[in-house]
Write a protein that holds these residues in place. Structure first.
Motif, PDB file in Angstrom:
ATOM      1  N   ALA A 181      16.418   5.633 -18.786  1.00  0.00           N
ATOM      2  CA  ALA A 181      17.063   4.424 -19.288  1.00  0.00           C
ATOM      3  C   ALA A 181      17.414   4.570 -20.765  1.00  0.00           C
ATOM      4  N   LEU A 182      16.460   5.063 -21.532  1.00  0.00           N
ATOM      5  CA  LEU A 182      16.687   5.237 -22.969  1.00  0.00           C
ATOM      6  C   LEU A 182      17.793   6.262 -23.219  1.00  0.00           C
ATOM      7  N   TRP A 183      17.726   7.380 -22.484  1.00  0.00           N
ATOM      8  CA  TRP A 183      18.725   8.449 -22.613  1.00  0.00           C
ATOM      9  C   TRP A 183      20.117   7.935 -22.255  1.00  0.00           C
ATOM     10  N   SER A 184      20.169   7.059 -21.267  1.00  0.00           N
ATOM     11  CA  SER A 184      21.447   6.488 -20.843  1.00  0.00           C
ATOM     12  C   SER A 184      21.980   5.506 -21.878  1.00  0.00           C
TER      13      SER A 184
ATOM     14  N   LYS B 274      13.176  -5.404 -28.066  1.00  0.00           N
ATOM     15  CA  LYS B 274      14.337  -6.289 -28.173  1.00  0.00           C
ATOM     16  C   LYS B 274      15.469  -5.596 -28.927  1.00  0.00           C
ATOM     17  N   VAL B 275      16.671  -6.091 -28.698  1.00  0.00           N
ATOM     18  CA  VAL B 275      17.848  -5.532 -29.354  1.00  0.00           C
ATOM     19  C   VAL B 275      17.718  -5.621 -30.874  1.00  0.00           C
TER      20      VAL B 275
ATOM     21  N   GLU C 112      21.689  -4.326 -24.310  1.00  0.00           N
ATOM     22  CA  GLU C 112      21.772  -5.747 -23.956  1.00  0.00           C
ATOM     23  C   GLU C 112      22.139  -5.958 -22.484  1.00  0.00           C
ATOM     24  N   GLN C 113      22.417  -4.849 -21.770  1.00  0.00           N
ATOM     25  CA  GLN C 113      22.830  -4.942 -20.366  1.00  0.00           C
ATOM     26  C   GLN C 113      21.896  -4.089 -19.489  1.00  0.00           C
ATOM     27  N   PRO C 114      20.622  -4.455 -19.426  1.00  0.00           N
ATOM     28  CA  PRO C 114      19.643  -3.624 -18.696  1.00  0.00           C
ATOM     29  C   PRO C 114      19.944  -3.500 -17.209  1.00  0.00           C
TER      30      PRO C 114
ATOM     31  N   ALA D 153      21.063   0.081 -12.588  1.00  0.00           N
ATOM     32  CA  ALA D 153      21.981   0.520 -11.527  1.00  0.00           C
ATOM     33  C   ALA D 153      22.299   2.010 -11.677  1.00  0.00           C
ATOM     34  N   SER D 154      22.484   2.470 -12.921  1.00  0.00           N
ATOM     35  CA  SER D 154      22.762   3.892 -13.178  1.00  0.00           C
ATOM     36  C   SER D 154      21.576   4.760 -12.770  1.00  0.00           C
TER      37      SER D 154
END
Length: 421
Positions: A17-20, A46-47, A64-66, A71-72
């Motif tokens: 997730a972080l890498w993406s 948080k953002v 901001e769009q987790p 989904a990825s």
């Protein structure tokens, strides 16, 4: 392997997730992990906390769009289950140990093929995307020789020298020793670039080699993705060989990174009129080791690893179905078991490759009556009309002498152009 065994852990999903969300930015990823302690805490932050760290606004938008990130990750999970590619994380035992020693190791690697190749001793071969015919043959033969000596040949899957290096490593007489090559991609693992290299990609995978990428799936080629790929080519390898390169070649980046990592750089010299080799000459001037035979590479690398180099006669010569490399210019080493890497120190261990290799052959002496024609030839190639002008010989006499030089093995013909071998 079951679908359950391919399930990603919470930690692995957080790394992905972080890498993406940072779009594979090494600086942003490590800033976040260092600041928050681990990938899970960084992803949960948080953002506003990201903003205070100076993270780029495009990364903030993705954070901001987790739901899109999840989904990825689910798509990647499905691709793993379907076997389209594999995934290694830096804390797993199969992750290449030698990459852990570089300044900025990728937190994960996508791969296709045999991942065990990644922890075997590697030598990189890089160079021009538009090499001369002589450099193509030299690269192919050198890669074949090193692969049969027990090393994995690593390169960047580009046109020219990279492709010839991969093909040379794949051209083994005994199928048991095929697949001794690793290709490092400058795109996502599912994006073949250049497009016409599909056959090469498949050949590497089918014959037991490996292809890797630190970039996310579907990542297209970009001018920034290839220099970062070069650090992995250098990082995976014990040494780097530059067979031919211009002064502006990206291969010099790989050579510089190799040197910065404390490893040896080898360069092959050429004629001073060969502008394609200015990069090699620059490297030699700056301290790279000049070589003209792959055994010289083995001697230096093996000595660094504490191996001896007893010389014995080869039991067979390499053969190739490749168009321009059927007559290998160097005797082959006897194939050996691969050399493994000790993860704890990132060093090659195990039994050394046998050095049953002859010394470089002595130079062929060009007969005096052929010297005039031979001295007019170069490594770029000239057609018959140009040689008639420069040698001032009658066509029948010139053709006869060129045929003699071909039989001596010092001249070859490519596309109607005569050039030195």
């Amino acid at each position: 392997m079951t679908a359950a065994s391919l399930s990603l852990s919470d930690h692995q999903r957080a790394v992905l997730a972080l890498w993406s969300e940072v779009n594979a930015s090494l600086s942003a990823y490590y800033k976040l992990v260092t600041s928050f302690g681990n990938a899970e805490l960084a992803w949960q932050a948080k953002v506003e906390a990201w903003r205070q760290l100076g993270i780029h606004h495009t990364h903030l938008t993705r954070h901001e769009q987790p739901e899109q990130t999840r989904a990825s990750i689910d798509k990647i999970q499905q691709a793993l289950i379907e076997g389209r590619y594999g995934l290694l994380f830096a804390d797993q035992p199969d992750y290449p140990a030698q990459l852990l020693a570089i300044y900025d190791p990728p937190p994960l690697l996508f791969y296709r093929g045999d991942k065990s190749r990644l922890n075997q001793a590697q030598i990189a071969i890089v160079g021009s995307r538009k090499p001369t015919a002589h450099a193509q043959k030299t690269t192919f033969d050198m890669a074949q020789y090193l692969a049969q000596a027990g090393y994995i040949v690593t390169s960047g899957l580009a046109m020219g020298v990279d492709k010839r290096a991969h093909l040379g490593a794949l051209a083994q007489v005994d199928s048991e020793y095929q697949g001794r090559t690793i290709g490092v991609m400058g795109t996502g693992i599912d994006v073949n670039y250049p497009n016409h290299h599909d056959k090469l990609f498949n050949q590497i995978i089918d014959q037991g080699g490996c292809i890797i990428s630190e970039l996310l799936p579907h990542t297209l080629p970009h001018k920034h993705t290839f220099p970062r790929r070069n650090r992995l080519v250098a990082g995976l390898s014990l040494a780097t060989i530059v067979t031919e390169a211009t002064i502006q070649s990206g291969s010099l980046i790989t050579a510089r990174l190799t040197s910065e990592q404390g490893k040896q750089v080898f360069a092959i010299p050429s004629h001073i009129d060969n502008s394609n080799a200015e990069g090699c000459h620059h490297l030699i001037r700056e301290g790279a080791t000049l070589i003209y035979h792959p055994q010289q590479v083995l001697e230096d690398v093996n000595s660094q690893l504490g191996y001896n180099n007893d010389s014995r006669a080869p039991t067979h010569l390499p053969k190739s179905d490749n168009d321009s490399s059927n007559n290998n210019q160097w005797p082959s080493s006897q194939p050996s078991n691969s050399i493994d890497i000790d993860r704890s120190v990132g060093k090659a261990t195990g039994q050394p490759p046998p050095s049953n290799i002859k010394s470089p052959p002595s130079a062929i002496v060009v007969p005096e009556h052929l010297t005039l024609v031979y001295e007019q030839l170069d490594w770029h190639g000239q057609d018959l009309d140009a040689l008639i002008v420069t040698t001032k010989l009658a066509p029948p006499q010139l053709i006869g002498q060129l045929m003699e030089l071909e039989l001596l093995g010092v001249v070859s013909v490519h596309g109607g152009r005569y050039l030195r071998v």
